[in-house]
Scaffold this active site. Structure first.
Site, PDB file in Angstrom:
ATOM      1  N   ASP A 224      34.674  61.611   3.132  1.00  0.00           N
ATOM      2  CA  ASP A 224      36.044  61.725   2.609  1.00  0.00           C
ATOM      3  C   ASP A 224      37.080  60.974   3.443  1.00  0.00           C
ATOM      4  OD1 ASP A 224      35.282  65.189   1.896  1.00  0.00           O
ATOM      5  OD2 ASP A 224      34.899  63.387   0.708  1.00  0.00           O
TER       6      ASP A 224
HETATM    7  N1  LIG Z   1      28.795  59.108   3.161  1.00  0.00           N
HETATM    8  C1  LIG Z   1      29.511  59.728   2.199  1.00  0.00           C
HETATM    9  N2  LIG Z   1      28.869  60.382   1.236  1.00  0.00           N
HETATM   10  C2  LIG Z   1      29.591  60.976   0.255  1.00  0.00           C
HETATM   11  C3  LIG Z   1      31.005  60.971   0.270  1.00  0.00           C
HETATM   12  C4  LIG Z   1      31.656  60.222   1.311  1.00  0.00           C
HETATM   13  O1  LIG Z   1      32.904  60.148   1.375  1.00  0.00           O
HETATM   14  N3  LIG Z   1      30.871  59.611   2.237  1.00  0.00           N
HETATM   15  N4  LIG Z   1      31.718  61.698  -0.673  1.00  0.00           N
HETATM   16  C5  LIG Z   1      30.928  62.737  -1.304  1.00  0.00           C
HETATM   17  C6  LIG Z   1      31.604  63.574  -2.319  1.00  0.00           C
HETATM   18  N5  LIG Z   1      32.110  64.805  -1.740  1.00  0.00           N
HETATM   19  C7  LIG Z   1      33.422  65.017  -1.796  1.00  0.00           C
HETATM   20  O2  LIG Z   1      34.139  64.290  -2.467  1.00  0.00           O
HETATM   21  C8  LIG Z   1      31.230  65.747  -1.121  1.00  0.00           C
HETATM   22  C9  LIG Z   1      29.989  65.920  -1.617  1.00  0.00           C
HETATM   23  C10 LIG Z   1      29.108  66.825  -1.013  1.00  0.00           C
HETATM   24  C11 LIG Z   1      29.463  67.559   0.077  1.00  0.00           C
HETATM   25  C12 LIG Z   1      28.485  68.492   0.701  1.00  0.00           C
HETATM   26  O3  LIG Z   1      28.798  69.193   1.618  1.00  0.00           O
HETATM   27  N6  LIG Z   1      27.232  68.455   0.188  1.00  0.00           N
HETATM   28  C13 LIG Z   1      26.144  69.223   0.764  1.00  0.00           C
HETATM   29  C14 LIG Z   1      25.193  69.671  -0.336  1.00  0.00           C
HETATM   30  C15 LIG Z   1      25.884  70.360  -1.420  1.00  0.00           C
HETATM   31  C16 LIG Z   1      24.952  70.647  -2.573  1.00  0.00           C
HETATM   32  O4  LIG Z   1      23.764  70.382  -2.524  1.00  0.00           O
HETATM   33  O5  LIG Z   1      25.508  71.101  -3.577  1.00  0.00           O
HETATM   34  C17 LIG Z   1      25.267  68.301   1.595  1.00  0.00           C
HETATM   35  O6  LIG Z   1      25.149  67.112   1.193  1.00  0.00           O
HETATM   36  O7  LIG Z   1      24.687  68.815   2.551  1.00  0.00           O
HETATM   37  C18 LIG Z   1      30.730  67.349   0.587  1.00  0.00           C
HETATM   38  C19 LIG Z   1      31.625  66.464  -0.019  1.00  0.00           C
HETATM   39  C20 LIG Z   1      29.674  62.173  -1.861  1.00  0.00           C
HETATM   40  N7  LIG Z   1      28.925  61.625  -0.757  1.00  0.00           N
END
Ligand SMILES: Nc1nc2c(c(=O)[nH]1)N[C@@H](CN(C=O)c1ccc(C(=O)N[C@@H](CCC(=O)O)C(=O)O)cc1)CN2
Length: 279
Positions: A224
């Site tokens: 983000d």
């Molecule tokens: N490297 C990046 N990857 C992603 C970004 C980014 O800015 N840089 N944005 C996200 C989208 N997002 C918020 O907008 C977001 C998505 C997921 C998570 C999160 O904590 N996910 C957990 C798993 C959640 C699940 O399985 O439902 C995780 O990945 O451990 C936070 C913010 C997209 N990717």
């Protein structure tokens, strides 16, 4: 008649436009629109021109621009406006941004070609296949490295020029995000820099904010934190629940993301450090 976009950036100094414009006129190009921006902070100069070229096609024009651009140290691109950007959309379980992009593409409001939809869930398969689009289910079960390798192979196989994270709720690894720099846009469901992370509406509700919003940004390894492309907000009151904020947010997210995708497909966005210039 070929409709083209010429865009360039360079260290700012007098005489850049006066060097380019006669060249375009000599080759019968009509400048139908032009926007410029000089950044005092970075000393950068940015320009986007919409051209009509009755005779010279893209490649012919590019061959005459190259030597002048080289002399002026321009970083430049020339795009045929009839060429639709190839877009791969990623989604998890919430499809409101995805279906908005598909609809706007189908009615010609977005100059893109959706080459496929990728997801770590099966939730949106029926909707996507109903629209006649390929659906690629890449679950996380085999681990992030294997899933991202398959995701990257899909990007290469489809020739995707832009990857849109339309509520794709997996954090991309540093390596994968680095491979997608400048060609991957995410919609974050808050008015950044407030409320980063997975549950921004609940964070917003707990904080008692009076405005909620959404942010489209380029994806970087830092969650983000990428350059912001577009944002919007809506007023809320003390009486609005977190679930109602989620519902209000859907409309904001879809409109903000589709604007960012259209601007990218129209070659309007320049990255300028950790910010953007949109012409
Ligand atoms: N490297 C990046 N990857 C992603 C970004 C980014 O800015 N840089 N944005 C996200 C989208 N997002 C918020 O907008 C977001 C998505 C997921 C998570 C999160 O904590 N996910 C957990 C798993 C959640 C699940 O399985 O439902 C995780 O990945 O451990 C936070 C913010 C997209 N990717």
């Amino acid at each position: 008649m070929t409709e083209l976009v010429l865009r360039f950036r360079a260290p700012d100094r007098p005489g850049i436009i006066s060097a380019i414009a006669p060249l375009l006129a000599t080759h019968g190009c009509d400048i139908r629109g032009a926007e410029v921006y000089g950044d005092d902070d970075t000393g950068g100069f940015f320009c986007r021109m919409r051209l009509s070229s009755p005779t010279a096609g893209r490649d012919a024009l590019a061959s005459v621009i190259e030597p002048v651009a080289c002399e002026l140290s321009l970083s430049w691109e020339l795009h045929d406006l009839d060429a639709r950007m190839r877009v791969l959309i990623a989604v998890s379980k919430f499809g409101h941004c995805l279906v908005d992009l598909i609809h706007k593409c189908e009615i010609g409001q977005l100059p893109i070609e959706i080459v496929g939809v990728v997801s770590n869930h099966e939730t949106m398969r029926k909707t996507v296949e109903w629209h006649g689009l390929p659906y690629h289910h890449l679950p996380m079960g085999e681990g992030k490295a294997a899933q991202e390798a398959a995701f990257l192979a899909l990007i290469e196989d489809t020739g995707a020029q832009l990857i849109v994270l339309a509520r794709y709720m997996q954090i991309l690894s540093d390596d994968f995000a680095a491979k997608l720099l400048g060609r991957c846009i995410n919609i974050h469901h808050s008015f950044l820099p407030s409320f980063k992370g997975a549950k921004p509406y609940h964070q917003a509700h707990a904080r008692g904010v009076k405005l909620i919003g959404a942010t489209a940004h380029f994806v970087t390894p830092d969650l983000d934190e990428g350059p912001i492309i577009e944002q919007d907000v809506r007023r809320v009151t003390h009486a609005v629940t977190a679930d109602e904020m989620v519902a209000i947010g859907r409309e904001i997210e879809a409109s903000v993301l589709s604007r960012a995708v259209r601007w990218q497909a129209e070659h309007r966005i320049f990255q300028n450090g950790n910010k953007t210039v949109v012409l």
